[in-house]
Design a protein around this motif. Sequence first.
Motif, short mmCIF file in Angstrom:
data_model
loop_
_atom_site.label_atom_id
_atom_site.label_comp_id
_atom_site.label_asym_id
_atom_site.label_seq_id
_atom_site.Cartn_x
_atom_site.Cartn_y
_atom_site.Cartn_z
N TYR A 39 0.84 -1.20 0.00
CA TYR A 39 0.00 0.00 0.00
C TYR A 39 0.88 1.26 0.00
O TYR A 39 0.60 2.24 -0.67
CB TYR A 39 -0.90 0.05 1.24
N VAL A 40 1.96 1.18 0.79
CA VAL A 40 2.81 2.36 0.94
C VAL A 40 3.66 2.57 -0.32
O VAL A 40 3.87 3.70 -0.77
CB VAL A 40 3.67 2.23 2.23
N VAL A 41 4.12 1.45 -0.90
CA VAL A 41 4.89 1.54 -2.15
C VAL A 41 3.98 2.11 -3.26
O VAL A 41 4.40 2.94 -4.07
CB VAL A 41 5.45 0.15 -2.52
N GLU A 42 2.72 1.71 -3.27
CA GLU A 42 1.80 2.23 -4.30
C GLU A 42 1.55 3.73 -4.09
O GLU A 42 1.42 4.48 -5.06
CB GLU A 42 0.47 1.45 -4.27
N GLU A 43 1.55 4.15 -2.83
CA GLU A 43 1.41 5.60 -2.56
C GLU A 43 2.60 6.34 -3.17
O GLU A 43 2.43 7.40 -3.80
CB GLU A 43 1.34 5.85 -1.05
N ALA A 44 3.79 5.78 -3.00
CA ALA A 44 5.00 6.42 -3.57
C ALA A 44 4.91 6.47 -5.09
O ALA A 44 5.16 7.50 -5.72
CB ALA A 44 6.25 5.67 -3.12
N ARG A 45 4.51 5.35 -5.69
CA ARG A 45 4.37 5.30 -7.16
C ARG A 45 3.36 6.37 -7.63
O ARG A 45 3.64 7.12 -8.56
CB ARG A 45 3.88 3.91 -7.57
N ASP A 46 2.22 6.46 -6.94
CA ASP A 46 1.18 7.40 -7.36
C ASP A 46 1.55 8.85 -7.05
O ASP A 46 0.85 9.77 -7.43
CB ASP A 46 -0.16 7.04 -6.69
N SER A 47 2.67 9.03 -6.33
CA SER A 47 3.14 10.39 -6.03
C SER A 47 4.27 10.79 -6.97
O SER A 47 4.87 11.85 -6.81
CB SER A 47 3.63 10.47 -4.58
N GLY A 48 4.63 9.90 -7.90
CA GLY A 48 5.66 10.24 -8.90
C GLY A 48 7.06 9.79 -8.56
O GLY A 48 8.02 10.15 -9.25
N ILE A 49 7.22 8.96 -7.51
CA ILE A 49 8.57 8.46 -7.15
C ILE A 49 9.04 7.46 -8.21
O ILE A 49 8.25 6.66 -8.71
CB ILE A 49 8.52 7.79 -5.75
N GLU A 50 10.36 7.53 -8.52
CA GLU A 50 10.88 6.65 -9.58
C GLU A 50 11.81 5.56 -9.06
O GLU A 50 12.02 4.55 -9.71
CB GLU A 50 11.64 7.50 -10.61
N GLN A 51 12.42 5.80 -7.92
CA GLN A 51 13.31 4.75 -7.37
C GLN A 51 13.03 4.57 -5.88
O GLN A 51 12.90 5.57 -5.15
CB GLN A 51 14.78 5.12 -7.55
N ILE A 52 12.93 3.32 -5.44
CA ILE A 52 12.75 3.12 -4.01
C ILE A 52 13.93 2.34 -3.42
O ILE A 52 14.53 1.50 -4.09
CB ILE A 52 11.41 2.46 -3.65
N ILE A 53 14.22 2.68 -2.18
CA ILE A 53 15.35 2.08 -1.49
C ILE A 53 14.82 1.48 -0.19
O ILE A 53 14.34 2.21 0.68
CB ILE A 53 16.42 3.15 -1.19
N PHE A 54 14.86 0.15 -0.10
CA PHE A 54 14.44 -0.50 1.13
C PHE A 54 15.64 -0.65 2.05
O PHE A 54 16.69 -1.11 1.60
CB PHE A 54 13.92 -1.91 0.85
N VAL A 55 15.48 -0.26 3.29
CA VAL A 55 16.52 -0.55 4.27
C VAL A 55 16.00 -1.72 5.09
O VAL A 55 14.97 -1.61 5.75
CB VAL A 55 16.80 0.67 5.18
N THR A 56 16.67 -2.85 4.96
CA THR A 56 16.15 -4.07 5.60
C THR A 56 17.17 -4.64 6.59
O THR A 56 18.35 -4.27 6.56
CB THR A 56 15.84 -5.16 4.56
N GLY A 57 16.69 -5.53 7.42
CA GLY A 57 17.56 -6.17 8.40
C GLY A 57 17.59 -7.66 8.17
O GLY A 57 17.11 -8.15 7.13
#
Length: 309
Positions: A39-57
């Motif tokens: 849901y949150v990734v789709e919010e970023a996509r619908d806001s015009g974001i082009e690259q996402i960076i996951f910080v994972t453990g």
Amino acid sequence: MRIQKAVFPAAGLGTRFLPATKAQPKVMLPLVDKPIIQYVVEEARDSGIEQIIFVTGRGQRAIEDHFDTSFELERVLESKIKEASDKKKKAELQHMLDEAREISNMFNVAYIRQKEARGLGHAILAARDVIGNEPFAVLLGDDVIYSKTPCLKQMIDSYSRYKCPVIALERIPKESIGRFGVIAGDCVDDRLYKLSGMVEKPKPEDAPSDLAIIGRYILTPEIFEILANLPPGRSDEIQLTDGLVELLGRQVIYGYEFEGRRYDAGDKLGFLIATMEYGLRNPELSDEFIDYLGQMDIKSICGKELPKK
Ligand code: UTP
């Protein structure tokens, strides 16, 4: 400069949701039919974001797998589509295949490992090299926001006007305000506040306002230098709020009271409420779900009754 990159810190231990989060990331828990993070990734996509960076453990490979191509799944679905004799079934399977493909094609994704969960500020600092010298967004997967215009898009619109960091704000009842970072500031435009201070988890009587900081931020790269030199704060962690207080000494920061409904899906009660409300909005489920709720006998389930309105 346009906001093109978004950081998703997801390396927290999720202790509020144990034991469900012992071996899987909290943000992979499903809200109806999608993991919270989607849901949150789709919010970023619908806001015009082009690259996402996951910080994972550690133990968070499930996030990578979810946003990666699943050849086996696609092959199985393709052959089921070929075999299906009935048109409706074919269409349903095709829809599943399209959705599976869309998830993996949504973005240019990078993964960064936070070796130790040393706080949100520390997680954001881990993304420094991938972000470089440009403004960027941070979205916390626990906060799922339902709104007509995506929350991040509302904030990007303010950023485009003022070219300063923008953090999302929500009015919180006094009795719960002590669980949040709280701002002091003046309203300078519709829903927009120019900040003069921030306090992390104040006692309700000491809170400077009822406006709490929630999990969406637009930050400038100056924050990295600050986070890199910040001593551990509350709970011995590198706290983003401490970094923002320092940034406020150098730059104007705005707070934006977003329009929409936020769910704290990282908390058991918040997660239950989100599941109910997303279920009620789901066109495939809502009619039957409403029928069920209408005839539900709460007393026979838990011995309690709904409070009278
Ligand atoms: P939380 O405060 O919700 O912590 O972190 P948490 O570990 O996820 O959950 P609880 O409170 O123990 O149940 C806020 C956000 O910051 C990320 C989390 O994954 C969450 O998205 N975070 C926190 C990190 O990425 N690294 C950290 O070291 C700490």
